[in-house]
Write an enzyme that holds these catalytic residues in place. Structure first.
Site, PDB file in Angstrom:
ATOM      1  N   HIS A   1       0.867  -1.172   0.000  1.00 20.15           N
ATOM      2  CA  HIS A   1       0.000   0.000   0.000  1.00 20.15           C
ATOM      3  C   HIS A   1       0.908   1.228   0.000  1.00 20.15           C
ATOM      4  O   HIS A   1       1.553   1.540   1.001  1.00 20.15           O
ATOM      5  CB  HIS A   1      -0.910   0.004   1.228  1.00 20.15           C
ATOM      6  CG  HIS A   1      -1.956  -1.065   1.193  1.00 20.15           C
ATOM      7  ND1 HIS A   1      -2.496  -1.621   2.334  1.00 20.15           N
ATOM      8  CD2 HIS A   1      -2.557  -1.688   0.144  1.00 20.15           C
ATOM      9  CE1 HIS A   1      -3.382  -2.534   1.986  1.00 20.15           C
ATOM     10  NE2 HIS A   1      -3.438  -2.588   0.669  1.00 20.15           N
TER      11      HIS A   1
ATOM     12  N   HIS B   1       2.824  -2.716   7.294  1.00 16.14           N
ATOM     13  CA  HIS B   1       1.728  -1.840   6.877  1.00 16.14           C
ATOM     14  C   HIS B   1       1.606  -0.644   7.821  1.00 16.14           C
ATOM     15  O   HIS B   1       2.271  -0.566   8.857  1.00 16.14           O
ATOM     16  CB  HIS B   1       0.401  -2.606   6.898  1.00 16.14           C
ATOM     17  CG  HIS B   1       0.203  -3.503   5.722  1.00 16.14           C
ATOM     18  ND1 HIS B   1      -0.619  -3.192   4.658  1.00 16.14           N
ATOM     19  CD2 HIS B   1       0.734  -4.723   5.434  1.00 16.14           C
ATOM     20  CE1 HIS B   1      -0.596  -4.175   3.781  1.00 16.14           C
ATOM     21  NE2 HIS B   1       0.222  -5.118   4.222  1.00 16.14           N
TER      22      HIS B   1
ATOM     23  N   GLU C   1       1.322   4.020   2.836  1.00 16.80           N
ATOM     24  CA  GLU C   1       1.701   3.656   4.206  1.00 16.80           C
ATOM     25  C   GLU C   1       3.211   3.777   4.391  1.00 16.80           C
ATOM     26  O   GLU C   1       3.942   2.804   4.558  1.00 16.80           O
ATOM     27  CB  GLU C   1       1.178   2.257   4.514  1.00 16.80           C
ATOM     28  CG  GLU C   1      -0.346   2.218   4.471  1.00 16.80           C
ATOM     29  CD  GLU C   1      -0.928   0.810   4.500  1.00 16.80           C
ATOM     30  OE1 GLU C   1      -0.160  -0.157   4.668  1.00 16.80           O
ATOM     31  OE2 GLU C   1      -2.153   0.684   4.346  1.00 16.80           O
TER      32      GLU C   1
ATOM     33  N   GLU D   1       1.404  -3.865  11.765  1.00 15.27           N
ATOM     34  CA  GLU D   1       0.699  -2.599  11.555  1.00 15.27           C
ATOM     35  C   GLU D   1       1.289  -1.514  12.448  1.00 15.27           C
ATOM     36  O   GLU D   1       1.525  -1.732  13.634  1.00 15.27           O
ATOM     37  CB  GLU D   1      -0.790  -2.763  11.876  1.00 15.27           C
ATOM     38  CG  GLU D   1      -1.524  -3.735  10.973  1.00 15.27           C
ATOM     39  CD  GLU D   1      -2.007  -3.097   9.691  1.00 15.27           C
ATOM     40  OE1 GLU D   1      -1.742  -1.887   9.484  1.00 15.27           O
ATOM     41  OE2 GLU D   1      -2.655  -3.798   8.897  1.00 15.27           O
TER      42      GLU D   1
END
Length: 370
Positions: free
Chosen positions: A132, A229, A135, A300
């Site tokens: 992504h 992420h 990010e 994350e």
């Protein structure tokens, strides 16, 4: 301006607009294509301190494709790095940009046969980031990982002697270069394409998965896979894993437990280990299901800050994120040295206990960042 500055803003407003996004538009085939998700608008007013200036507004601390190339060029010139680093081009993206593959380990001398034998016996760890493109915090953590593994730190030397690290630091360079937040040049979410990534559409996914498939075929299934992420709603740094039966608790939760103790920004309480249907085509779930990698994770990192621990109430800056990368490496070393964690048990019958429950905080996993 080269410096990153924080500018005071006024007139902050966040509201639902008239636009909707349907499931079919973001490449998530697991959802009902008729379902629509409302979109929101953020408005604010900024007073700039200088006239005739060039200013850039970023969602998070930037980390561009150019920054990655500069960093890799820098580490390639470190003293003695040729004995611990190999840089290759995994493939080229749809936009023709090279996708880097790093191999970090202690390479033996060509004249040392015993060391070459030891190299063949090492376990593999596969790490990826920036599927992504928006990010960027994932890249700062990956930067910390790379710098630590290439350092002279005693723990880094031990890690290089125990593991072979395969690292793809930027899976979606086209998205990063063109300023996408979540999509590839095709306008789809690449982290929903792992089940069968077509080589002419998603070359970086196809080749990364192919690399892992070759390792498995050679009897060298990676002991750990982790995809880095950023998260837009939760605070702290945390992990998603895969647990479908209680016997997997000790194996899967060991690394998050270690990081909860040793990494100030990490929170085990924010971790989630459920396997949701909407995540079936992500890297974490696909590589776990298809290749049997039990420790297949998503790491994350919050766009915001921390609400616990040493950094409670603070924004997570680039130094904190790089520190998280080094702590992640130290956690791997502790994990590899632990035969059986004293606080975990594969035979627990207490499925209601918050520590052993696989659905810890699972209600908040469905975030656009995962």
């Amino acid at each position: 301006r080269k410096a990153v500055v924080s500018t005071q803003s006024t007139g902050l407003c966040y509201y639902k607009n008239n636009f909707v996004r349907r499931a079919a538009e973001d490449g998530n085939c697991s959802r009902n294509p008729g379902n629509a998700q409302s979109l929101y608008t953020l408005t604010f007013t900024i007073c700039f301190p200088h006239s005739n200036d060039s200013c850039y507004i970023a969602y998070h601390y930037p980390y561009s494709y150019t920054a990655l190339q500069a960093h890799l060029l820098e580490v390639q010139h470190l003293h003695g790095v040729n004995t611990i680093l190999r840089r290759q081009t995994l493939c080229h993206s749809l936009g023709g940009n090279p996708v880097d593959l790093l191999t970090i380990t202690q390479f033996p001398s060509p004249y040392n046969k015993s060391a070459a034998t030891a190299l063949n016996e090492r376990d593999y760890v596969v790490l990826t980031a920036r599927v992504h493109p928006g990010e960027s915090n994932a890249s700062w953590i990956m930067r910390g990982v790379i710098n630590f593994l290439l350092s002279d730190h005693e723990k880094a030397q031990v890690l290089r002697s125990k593991f072979i690290f395969k690292i793809v630091p930027m899976l979606n360079p086209d998205g990063v270069i063109n300023g996408s937040h979540r999509c590839s040049l095709l306008g789809v979410d690449m982290n929903r394409q792992w089940i069968n990534p077509q080589p002419h559409l998603f070359p970086s996914l196809h080749n990364t998965k192919g690399l892992i498939q070759v390792l498995v075929a050679l009897g060298k299934r990676p002991v750990l896979f982790c995809d880095f992420h950023g998260h837009s709603r939760k605070k702290n740094v945390f992990m998603y894993g895969n647990i479908t039966q209680p016997s997997h608790n000790a194996t899967v939760k060991l690394l998050p437990t270690i990081l909860d103790i040793h990494a100030p920004a990490f929170s085990f309480g924010n971790c989630c280990f459920t396997v949701e249907k909407s995540r079936e085509s992500t890297a974490r779930v696909t590589l776990w299901r298809q290749f049997g990698i039990s420790r297949s994770y998503t790491l994350e990192s919050s766009y915001c800050g921390a609400d616990q621990g040493l950094y409670k109430g603070c924004q997570l800056g680039t130094q904190h994120l790089e520190e998280m990368g080094s702590k992640f490496c130290e956690g791997l070393l502790i994990m590899s040295s632990a035969d059986q964690p004293c606080c975990l048990s594969d035979n627990t019958d207490d499925e209601d206990d918050s520590f052993f429950s696989s659905d810890s905080d699972g209600t908040d996993e469905d975030d656009s960042s995962a």
